[in-house]
Design a protein around this motif. Structure first.
Motif, mmCIF file in Angstrom:
data_model
loop_
_atom_site.group_PDB
_atom_site.id
_atom_site.type_symbol
_atom_site.label_atom_id
_atom_site.label_comp_id
_atom_site.label_asym_id
_atom_site.label_seq_id
_atom_site.Cartn_x
_atom_site.Cartn_y
_atom_site.Cartn_z
ATOM 1 N N ARG A 217 0.775 -1.100 -0.056
ATOM 2 C CA ARG A 217 -0.054 0.020 0.102
ATOM 3 C C ARG A 217 0.977 1.232 0.027
ATOM 4 N NH1 ARG A 217 -1.706 3.989 2.844
ATOM 5 N NH2 ARG A 217 -0.254 3.475 4.430
ATOM 6 N N SER A 218 1.952 1.103 0.691
ATOM 7 C CA SER A 218 2.756 2.272 0.838
ATOM 8 C C SER A 218 3.486 2.595 -0.493
ATOM 9 C CB SER A 218 4.016 2.143 1.874
ATOM 10 O OG SER A 218 4.887 2.983 1.920
ATOM 11 N N ARG A 219 4.051 1.557 -1.138
ATOM 12 C CA ARG A 219 4.691 1.662 -2.452
ATOM 13 C C ARG A 219 3.532 2.217 -3.426
ATOM 14 N NH1 ARG A 219 7.543 -3.421 -1.360
ATOM 15 N NH2 ARG A 219 5.901 -4.471 -2.323
ATOM 16 N N ALA A 220 2.141 1.724 -3.529
ATOM 17 C CA ALA A 220 1.283 1.978 -4.308
ATOM 18 C C ALA A 220 1.012 3.597 -4.096
ATOM 19 C CB ALA A 220 0.161 1.349 -4.252
ATOM 20 N N GLU A 221 0.848 3.873 -2.836
ATOM 21 C CA GLU A 221 0.812 5.335 -2.517
ATOM 22 C C GLU A 221 1.979 6.146 -2.952
ATOM 23 O OE1 GLU A 221 -1.172 8.342 -1.018
ATOM 24 O OE2 GLU A 221 -1.953 6.468 -0.962
ATOM 25 N N ARG B 215 4.025 9.691 -7.360
ATOM 26 C CA ARG B 215 4.826 10.282 -8.459
ATOM 27 C C ARG B 215 3.929 10.335 -9.612
ATOM 28 N NH1 ARG B 215 8.695 6.158 -6.005
ATOM 29 N NH2 ARG B 215 7.465 4.589 -7.276
ATOM 30 N N ALA B 216 2.968 9.531 -9.938
ATOM 31 C CA ALA B 216 2.125 9.664 -11.109
ATOM 32 C C ALA B 216 1.421 11.103 -11.229
ATOM 33 C CB ALA B 216 1.104 8.469 -11.029
ATOM 34 N N GLU C 27 3.921 13.562 -12.209
ATOM 35 C CA GLU C 27 4.168 13.613 -13.448
ATOM 36 C C GLU C 27 3.094 14.305 -14.351
ATOM 37 O OE1 GLU C 27 6.790 12.748 -15.233
ATOM 38 O OE2 GLU C 27 7.863 12.217 -13.449
ATOM 39 N N ARG C 28 1.746 14.011 -13.749
ATOM 40 C CA ARG C 28 0.555 14.660 -14.437
ATOM 41 C C ARG C 28 0.639 16.043 -14.377
ATOM 42 N NH1 ARG C 28 -3.965 16.448 -13.259
ATOM 43 N NH2 ARG C 28 -3.631 15.993 -11.143
ATOM 44 N N SER C 29 1.109 16.400 -13.077
ATOM 45 C CA SER C 29 0.864 17.873 -12.796
ATOM 46 C C SER C 29 2.145 18.542 -13.590
ATOM 47 C CB SER C 29 1.289 18.035 -11.466
ATOM 48 O OG SER C 29 1.294 19.496 -11.154
#
Length: 287
Positions: A239-243, A248-249, A252-254
């Motif tokens: 869950r921490s990695r997914a968070e 990060r995503a 990147e989107r920003s």
């Protein structure tokens, strides 16, 4: 160090533990004494304040070791169980034996029986039972005031203190405990005690097996709990990695949106410059 025998002083009175007489004069008398003693001892085994004894010297008067009697069986309510060399009444809360049994033998003389009756009457016995196995004869006395009165009918008599019932057939005497079961022989009692010990050992073994199984189940549950904690930790890590990936995503989107906005602004500026050049009559393609 070898202990020296106790020497009585001039004023000290010794209360012997034995009167030098045998417990019984024959096997029948001995068997009856043992049967009554063992059954009564078993009957009151769980009551700490009931003392049952066989052929134990009873001294009712402190300071006089000549006044004594050794009932074949006696029962004392109100004193603790335990081994004694003799029953010295003044050391036993001054409580006299309440119930006494005498099993007669051919050697018993009428004068001796009379002396015993007077002794028990004088020193507080409440119930006195006499059985003659030779002639299958049963008699009893119950306290009435300061004397022991004869019980007129002993057939199916129930002892007020013991709750034991007496049944006299043509052949023999049978005593029944409060549960209505006949007294067992000493051998039967030993066999029953052995069965009780065996059952107790079996129950102990079963309890030990249950305890072992419970420990095993506890260990398995602990192992499952440990595995669950490990899985929970792994899920938390995922869950921490997914968070982190989501963060990060999002970054990147920003950044992509920011670059798109900057490109759009550059494109808008380029168009504005091109329009200004045309208005000034300048061909932007020739610059």
């Amino acid at each position: 160090m070898v202990s020296q025998p106790k020497i009585a002083t001039q004023h000290e009175i010794i209360y012997p533990d034995s009167d030098g007489k045998p417990i019984a004069e024959n096997t029948i008398q001995f068997r009856w004494i043992m049967t009554i003693y063992h059954n009564l001892a078993w009957l009151f085994a769980l009551q700490a304040d009931v003392f049952v004894a066989g052929d134990l010297l009873w001294y009712p008067v402190e300071g006089n070791n000549k006044i004594r009697q050794a009932p074949d069986v006696m029962v004392v309510f109100g004193v603790e169980k335990g081994d004694r060399g003799s029953y010295q009444q003044w050391k036993e809360k001054a409580i006299a034996p309440q119930v006494v049994f005498e099993i007669l033998s051919p050697g018993n003389r009428p004068g001796e029986l009379t002396r015993k009756l007077l002794f028990y009457e004088h020193y507080g016995v409440e119930e006195y039972y006499i059985y003659d196995p030779e002639n299958n004869d049963l008699s009893g006395c119950i306290r009435s005031g300061d004397r022991l009165a004869m019980i007129e009918e002993m057939q199916n008599w129930v002892s007020p203190r013991l709750q034991v019932r007496f049944e006299l057939s043509e052949e023999t005497l049978t005593l029944y405990n409060p549960q209505g079961q006949p007294f067992s022989s000493p051998l039967e009692i030993e066999q029953q005690l052995q069965q009780e010990r065996s059952r107790a050992e079996q129950v102990t073994a079963e309890l030990e097996e249950e305890r072992s199984r419970a420990e095993q189940v506890t260990a398995e549950l602990e192992e499952e709990r440990s595995r669950a904690e490990q899985v929970t930790a792994e899920l938390e890590e995922e869950r921490s990695r997914a968070e982190q990936e989501r963060s990060r995503a999002e970054q990147e989107r920003s950044r992509a949106e920011q670059m798109t906005a900057e490109l759009e602004e550059e494109r808008r500026k380029a168009k504005r410059l091109e329009m200004l050049l045309r208005e000034a009559g300048i061909d932007g393609d020739r610059l």
